[in-house]
Design a protein around this motif. Structure first.
Motif, PDB file in Angstrom:
ATOM      1  N   ASP A 113       0.851  -1.188   0.000  1.00  0.00           N
ATOM      2  CA  ASP A 113       0.000   0.000   0.000  1.00  0.00           C
ATOM      3  C   ASP A 113       0.889   1.241   0.000  1.00  0.00           C
ATOM      4  O   ASP A 113       1.637   1.475   0.955  1.00  0.00           O
ATOM      5  CB  ASP A 113      -0.919  -0.004   1.221  1.00  0.00           C
ATOM      6  CG  ASP A 113      -2.005   1.046   1.120  1.00  0.00           C
ATOM      7  OD1 ASP A 113      -1.676   2.242   1.251  1.00  0.00           O
ATOM      8  OD2 ASP A 113      -3.172   0.691   0.901  1.00  0.00           O
ATOM      9  N   ALA A 114       0.824   2.023  -1.077  1.00  0.00           N
ATOM     10  CA  ALA A 114       1.747   3.145  -1.264  1.00  0.00           C
ATOM     11  C   ALA A 114       1.631   4.190  -0.148  1.00  0.00           C
ATOM     12  O   ALA A 114       2.640   4.702   0.331  1.00  0.00           O
ATOM     13  CB  ALA A 114       1.504   3.795  -2.625  1.00  0.00           C
ATOM     14  N   LYS A 115       0.411   4.491   0.283  1.00  0.00           N
ATOM     15  CA  LYS A 115       0.230   5.502   1.329  1.00  0.00           C
ATOM     16  C   LYS A 115       0.828   5.046   2.652  1.00  0.00           C
ATOM     17  O   LYS A 115       1.485   5.824   3.349  1.00  0.00           O
ATOM     18  CB  LYS A 115      -1.261   5.816   1.499  1.00  0.00           C
ATOM     19  CG  LYS A 115      -1.503   6.984   2.434  1.00  0.00           C
ATOM     20  CD  LYS A 115      -2.968   7.288   2.579  1.00  0.00           C
ATOM     21  CE  LYS A 115      -3.176   8.445   3.552  1.00  0.00           C
ATOM     22  NZ  LYS A 115      -4.606   8.713   3.792  1.00  0.00           N
ATOM     23  N   LEU A 116       0.587   3.781   3.010  1.00  0.00           N
ATOM     24  CA  LEU A 116       1.119   3.253   4.270  1.00  0.00           C
ATOM     25  C   LEU A 116       2.651   3.183   4.235  1.00  0.00           C
ATOM     26  O   LEU A 116       3.311   3.439   5.243  1.00  0.00           O
ATOM     27  CB  LEU A 116       0.528   1.869   4.555  1.00  0.00           C
ATOM     28  CG  LEU A 116      -0.983   1.823   4.811  1.00  0.00           C
ATOM     29  CD1 LEU A 116      -1.431   0.401   5.053  1.00  0.00           C
ATOM     30  CD2 LEU A 116      -1.354   2.709   5.987  1.00  0.00           C
ATOM     31  N   VAL A 117       3.202   2.842   3.078  1.00  0.00           N
ATOM     32  CA  VAL A 117       4.663   2.789   2.923  1.00  0.00           C
ATOM     33  C   VAL A 117       5.247   4.189   3.073  1.00  0.00           C
ATOM     34  O   VAL A 117       6.273   4.389   3.747  1.00  0.00           O
ATOM     35  CB  VAL A 117       5.061   2.173   1.564  1.00  0.00           C
ATOM     36  CG1 VAL A 117       6.558   2.311   1.317  1.00  0.00           C
ATOM     37  CG2 VAL A 117       4.657   0.709   1.499  1.00  0.00           C
ATOM     38  N   ALA A 118       4.598   5.192   2.462  1.00  0.00           N
ATOM     39  CA  ALA A 118       5.066   6.581   2.564  1.00  0.00           C
ATOM     40  C   ALA A 118       5.006   7.079   4.006  1.00  0.00           C
ATOM     41  O   ALA A 118       5.934   7.751   4.480  1.00  0.00           O
ATOM     42  CB  ALA A 118       4.221   7.473   1.661  1.00  0.00           C
ATOM     43  N   GLU A 119       3.929   6.736   4.722  1.00  0.00           N
ATOM     44  CA  GLU A 119       3.796   7.151   6.116  1.00  0.00           C
ATOM     45  C   GLU A 119       4.840   6.468   7.002  1.00  0.00           C
ATOM     46  O   GLU A 119       5.338   7.064   7.959  1.00  0.00           O
ATOM     47  CB  GLU A 119       2.385   6.851   6.622  1.00  0.00           C
ATOM     48  CG  GLU A 119       1.332   7.792   6.055  1.00  0.00           C
ATOM     49  CD  GLU A 119      -0.059   7.474   6.541  1.00  0.00           C
ATOM     50  OE1 GLU A 119      -0.227   6.454   7.246  1.00  0.00           O
ATOM     51  OE2 GLU A 119      -0.986   8.238   6.212  1.00  0.00           O
ATOM     52  N   ASP A 120       5.162   5.221   6.683  1.00  0.00           N
ATOM     53  CA  ASP A 120       6.191   4.502   7.440  1.00  0.00           C
ATOM     54  C   ASP A 120       7.563   5.148   7.248  1.00  0.00           C
ATOM     55  O   ASP A 120       8.324   5.305   8.203  1.00  0.00           O
ATOM     56  CB  ASP A 120       6.232   3.034   6.995  1.00  0.00           C
ATOM     57  CG  ASP A 120       7.228   2.226   7.804  1.00  0.00           C
ATOM     58  OD1 ASP A 120       7.126   2.220   9.043  1.00  0.00           O
ATOM     59  OD2 ASP A 120       8.127   1.595   7.202  1.00  0.00           O
ATOM     60  N   ILE A 121       7.864   5.557   6.011  1.00  0.00           N
ATOM     61  CA  ILE A 121       9.132   6.256   5.734  1.00  0.00           C
ATOM     62  C   ILE A 121       9.161   7.592   6.481  1.00  0.00           C
ATOM     63  O   ILE A 121      10.189   7.961   7.066  1.00  0.00           O
ATOM     64  CB  ILE A 121       9.316   6.462   4.217  1.00  0.00           C
ATOM     65  CG1 ILE A 121       9.517   5.117   3.507  1.00  0.00           C
ATOM     66  CG2 ILE A 121      10.521   7.378   3.931  1.00  0.00           C
ATOM     67  CD1 ILE A 121       9.498   5.202   1.993  1.00  0.00           C
ATOM     68  N   ALA A 122       8.028   8.315   6.469  1.00  0.00           N
ATOM     69  CA  ALA A 122       7.943   9.603   7.168  1.00  0.00           C
ATOM     70  C   ALA A 122       8.184   9.434   8.669  1.00  0.00           C
ATOM     71  O   ALA A 122       8.899  10.242   9.292  1.00  0.00           O
ATOM     72  CB  ALA A 122       6.574  10.233   6.925  1.00  0.00           C
ATOM     73  N   LEU A 123       7.603   8.376   9.251  1.00  0.00           N
ATOM     74  CA  LEU A 123       7.783   8.108  10.687  1.00  0.00           C
ATOM     75  C   LEU A 123       9.247   7.837  11.016  1.00  0.00           C
ATOM     76  O   LEU A 123       9.770   8.317  12.030  1.00  0.00           O
ATOM     77  CB  LEU A 123       6.909   6.917  11.096  1.00  0.00           C
ATOM     78  CG  LEU A 123       6.869   6.569  12.586  1.00  0.00           C
ATOM     79  CD1 LEU A 123       6.242   7.709  13.379  1.00  0.00           C
ATOM     80  CD2 LEU A 123       6.085   5.287  12.816  1.00  0.00           C
ATOM     81  N   GLN A 124       9.927   7.077  10.143  1.00  0.00           N
ATOM     82  CA  GLN A 124      11.345   6.786  10.357  1.00  0.00           C
ATOM     83  C   GLN A 124      12.206   8.042  10.233  1.00  0.00           C
ATOM     84  O   GLN A 124      13.159   8.226  10.999  1.00  0.00           O
ATOM     85  CB  GLN A 124      11.816   5.733   9.351  1.00  0.00           C
ATOM     86  CG  GLN A 124      11.228   4.352   9.593  1.00  0.00           C
ATOM     87  CD  GLN A 124      11.776   3.322   8.646  1.00  0.00           C
ATOM     88  OE1 GLN A 124      12.968   3.051   8.644  1.00  0.00           O
ATOM     89  NE2 GLN A 124      10.905   2.748   7.817  1.00  0.00           N
ATOM     90  N   LEU A 125      11.859   8.924   9.288  1.00  0.00           N
ATOM     91  CA  LEU A 125      12.611  10.176   9.129  1.00  0.00           C
ATOM     92  C   LEU A 125      12.437  11.081  10.343  1.00  0.00           C
ATOM     93  O   LEU A 125      13.386  11.774  10.743  1.00  0.00           O
ATOM     94  CB  LEU A 125      12.152  10.916   7.862  1.00  0.00           C
ATOM     95  CG  LEU A 125      12.487  10.241   6.523  1.00  0.00           C
ATOM     96  CD1 LEU A 125      11.845  10.993   5.377  1.00  0.00           C
ATOM     97  CD2 LEU A 125      13.993  10.152   6.312  1.00  0.00           C
ATOM     98  N   GLU A 126      11.237  11.074  10.932  1.00  0.00           N
ATOM     99  CA  GLU A 126      11.003  11.866  12.146  1.00  0.00           C
ATOM    100  C   GLU A 126      11.780  11.318  13.340  1.00  0.00           C
ATOM    101  O   GLU A 126      12.093  12.048  14.272  1.00  0.00           O
ATOM    102  CB  GLU A 126       9.504  11.900  12.456  1.00  0.00           C
ATOM    103  CG  GLU A 126       8.718  12.766  11.479  1.00  0.00           C
ATOM    104  CD  GLU A 126       7.217  12.696  11.708  1.00  0.00           C
ATOM    105  OE1 GLU A 126       6.791  11.871  12.550  1.00  0.00           O
ATOM    106  OE2 GLU A 126       6.480  13.449  11.045  1.00  0.00           O
ATOM    107  N   ARG A 127      12.082  10.012  13.265  1.00  0.00           N
ATOM    108  CA  ARG A 127      12.895   9.387  14.324  1.00  0.00           C
ATOM    109  C   ARG A 127      14.396   9.474  14.022  1.00  0.00           C
ATOM    110  O   ARG A 127      15.202   8.777  14.626  1.00  0.00           O
ATOM    111  CB  ARG A 127      12.486   7.921  14.484  1.00  0.00           C
ATOM    112  CG  ARG A 127      11.088   7.746  15.052  1.00  0.00           C
ATOM    113  CD  ARG A 127      10.700   6.281  15.073  1.00  0.00           C
ATOM    114  NE  ARG A 127       9.371   6.073  15.651  1.00  0.00           N
ATOM    115  CZ  ARG A 127       8.743   4.901  15.673  1.00  0.00           C
ATOM    116  NH1 ARG A 127       9.321   3.833  15.123  1.00  0.00           N
ATOM    117  NH2 ARG A 127       7.548   4.796  16.203  1.00  0.00           N
TER     118      ARG A 127
END
Length: 227
Positions: A113-127
């Protein structure tokens, strides 16, 4: 100058379906459109931890049916459906519809799921995880899950540098100009110390026509075996 087109909007009615399914005249169209936007924004913000993939809205007269696709549906449903009842009450304040039905379904493969993958990358960048590491990990997970191609892109002040730039990685095929190609597209935003980073993800799952051919062939084989 490059001409960019949203892969989902480009394929509406061919391989992609509409997220809002209803019809209205000119007088009511604007009001219902803003209601849909408000409902989606409310659900995505309130249940951000649930990993909301999509919110499909259907209308028929005074009836409103909302289908929520989430990676963790238990967060949306709550204990004995308590959260769904609260959600119904909150939606009644946003919309003019009288009869509201909310259904929650699980996204079986969040890696595709492209949206969920993008949100997961965003969460990792915030960490403060390295953007290259986050993107490559997402690509590996998608390919293991069965994707035929994936492209990830991060744009902004990556690593806190003075000038904004874009970096992207791609694996497999990505036929963006092929209408029969089943391509999922999603975006997300990461709030970092140095500013906002934009994430884009494209996932190619195969051709829709090929899937239909396989279904037809399997039905023919079943009929031959039964006769």
């Amino acid at each position: 100058m490059g001409q960019k087109v949203n892969p989902i909007g480009f394929r509406l009615g061919i391989t992609q379906d509409w997220k809002s399914k209803w019809f209205a005249d000119k007088k009511r169209y604007g009001k219902l459109l803003h209601e849909d936007i408000a409902i989606r924004k409310f659900i995505e913000e309130k249940y951000k931890a649930a990993g909301i993939s999509n919110v499909i809205i259907e209308r028929l007269g005074d009836k409103l049916r909302i289908k929520i696709l989430a990676a963790r549906p238990g967060i949306v449903i709550g204990r004995k459906g308590a959260e769904v009842e609260e959600l119904n009450e909150a939606i009644r304040k946003i919309t003019s519809a009288k009869d509201i039905t909310v259904n929650v379904d699980e996204v079986k493969r969040p890696e595709l799921d492209a949206k969920l993958v993008a949100e997961d990358i965003a969460l990792q960048l915030e960490r403060r995880v390295s953007h290259r590491r986050a993107m490559k990990k997402a690509i590996d997970n998608a390919l293991k899950a069965g994707a035929k191609g994936i492209k990830t892109q991060v744009g902004g002040r990556i690593g806190g540098v003075d000038l904004a730039r874009k970096e992207w990685f791609m694996a497999g095929r990505m036929p963006l100009q092929t209408l029969r190609a089943d391509i999922d597209y999603g975006t997300a935003r990461a709030s970092t110390k140095y500013g906002i980073l934009g994430i884009k993800v494209w996932i190619y799952k195969g051709d829709k026509l090929e899937e239909k051919k396989e279904e037809v062939l399997s039905k023919i084989e079943e009929e031959l075996h039964t006769t």
